[in-house]
Design a protein around this motif. Sequence first.
Motif, PDB file in Angstrom:
ATOM      1  N   TRP A   1       0.842  -1.180   0.000  1.00  0.00           N
ATOM      2  CA  TRP A   1       0.000   0.000   0.000  1.00  0.00           C
ATOM      3  C   TRP A   1       0.888   1.245   0.000  1.00  0.00           C
ATOM      4  O   TRP A   1       1.795   1.381   0.810  1.00  0.00           O
ATOM      5  N   TYR A   2       0.571   2.159  -0.938  1.00  0.00           N
ATOM      6  CA  TYR A   2       1.262   3.429  -1.030  1.00  0.00           C
ATOM      7  C   TYR A   2       0.242   4.557  -0.938  1.00  0.00           C
ATOM      8  O   TYR A   2      -0.930   4.385  -1.272  1.00  0.00           O
ATOM      9  N   ARG A   3       0.734   5.722  -0.563  1.00  0.00           N
ATOM     10  CA  ARG A   3      -0.061   6.925  -0.685  1.00  0.00           C
ATOM     11  C   ARG A   3       0.703   7.914  -1.539  1.00  0.00           C
ATOM     12  O   ARG A   3       1.943   7.957  -1.529  1.00  0.00           O
TER      13      ARG A   3
ATOM     14  N   ILE B   1       3.208   2.615   2.795  1.00  0.00           N
ATOM     15  CA  ILE B   1       2.526   2.609   4.086  1.00  0.00           C
ATOM     16  C   ILE B   1       2.769   1.280   4.808  1.00  0.00           C
ATOM     17  O   ILE B   1       3.287   1.246   5.915  1.00  0.00           O
TER      18      ILE B   1
ATOM     19  N   TYR C   1      -2.676   3.887  10.232  1.00  0.00           N
ATOM     20  CA  TYR C   1      -3.178   2.835   9.338  1.00  0.00           C
ATOM     21  C   TYR C   1      -2.927   1.457   9.940  1.00  0.00           C
ATOM     22  O   TYR C   1      -2.019   1.279  10.752  1.00  0.00           O
TER      23      TYR C   1
ATOM     24  N   GLN D   1      -4.556  12.606   6.130  1.00  0.00           N
ATOM     25  CA  GLN D   1      -4.668  11.358   5.377  1.00  0.00           C
ATOM     26  C   GLN D   1      -5.391  11.537   4.037  1.00  0.00           C
ATOM     27  O   GLN D   1      -5.589  10.556   3.307  1.00  0.00           O
TER      28      GLN D   1
ATOM     29  N   SER E   1      -5.461  11.882   0.439  1.00  0.00           N
ATOM     30  CA  SER E   1      -4.424  11.459  -0.481  1.00  0.00           C
ATOM     31  C   SER E   1      -5.035  10.512  -1.514  1.00  0.00           C
ATOM     32  O   SER E   1      -6.232  10.214  -1.473  1.00  0.00           O
TER      33      SER E   1
ATOM     34  N   TYR F   1      -4.552   6.663  -2.695  1.00  0.00           N
ATOM     35  CA  TYR F   1      -3.966   5.430  -2.188  1.00  0.00           C
ATOM     36  C   TYR F   1      -3.894   4.396  -3.305  1.00  0.00           C
ATOM     37  O   TYR F   1      -4.887   4.133  -3.981  1.00  0.00           O
TER      38      TYR F   1
ATOM     39  N   CYS G   1      -2.680   0.439  -4.279  1.00  0.00           N
ATOM     40  CA  CYS G   1      -2.294  -0.907  -3.901  1.00  0.00           C
ATOM     41  C   CYS G   1      -1.517  -1.509  -5.067  1.00  0.00           C
ATOM     42  O   CYS G   1      -1.813  -1.225  -6.247  1.00  0.00           O
TER      43      CYS G   1
END
Lengths: 112, 111
Positions: free
Chosen positions: B34-36, B46, B64, B85, B87, B89, B91
Motif C-alpha cells: 500500500w502506497y499513498r 505505508i 493505518y 490522510q 491522499s 492510495y 495498492c
Amino acid sequence: ELKVEQNPLFLSMQEGKNYTIYCNYSTTSDRLYWYRQDPGKSLESLFVLLSNGAVKQEGRLMASLDTKARLSTLHITAAVHDLSATYFCAVALKAAGNKLTFGGGTRVLVKP
Amino acid sequence: NAGVTQTPKFRILKIGQSMTLQCTQDMNHNYMYWYRQDPGMGLKLIYYSVGAGITDKGEVPNGYNVSRSTTEDFPLRLELAAPSQTSVYFCASTQDGRPQHFGDGTRLSIL
C-alpha cells in the motif's frame, strides 16, 4: 535509509528534441524501475534495470543504469506530445521485501 | 485477469470516521503493498506484505492498519481519519522481483 532523487522536477520539452531525466539513489540496490503516470491515472511500468550497464529501449524511451555511480537515466529521443506525463524512478531491495522507494517524479510537458 | 482491483475509487470521510480500503489481486502474487501519493509528489510506502499472514510497516504507517489473511486480499484500515490522510492510495502486487502491478487508486478526502 534509501533515498532516491530525480531531476529535473519539471521538464518542458519541444517536439523533436532530445532530453534526459536523471535518477540518483543513495545505497546499493537490486533493481531499478521506471514508471509512467498520466494525470489522474495509475502507474504504468516502463523498464526494470537489473545490473550495471543495463540498457533498455522502447520506442523513443531509453533507460540505462550505472550502479557504481548509483545513477539511472531516462533518455527521450525526438519528443512527441504523447510522451507528456510524470515519470518516476523507483529502487527496490530484494532483502527488504522488494518494496519500492520512489523518486519525487519528473513532470514532462511536450509542447508543439 | 483483472489484475489489482481497488475499491472504492472515491470516498469522502469526516474527521474521526473509520473506513477500509479494499485491494484484491488475481495473479497469485505473494508480495502486496500500500502506497499513498500526495499531490505533486512521489509514492510513499505505508505497509507491505510478503505473504499471507505476514505484514510489515513501510515509511509512513502511522494511522493505518493492514491484514493479510489470504494471498488475494490486502485491506488497508483507517481507524480515526485525519485531514493529513487526504491522499490517493495505491495498492500494488508483484512476484519474483518483476515490476509491481498497480491498482487504479482510491481518492480519499477527509473533511
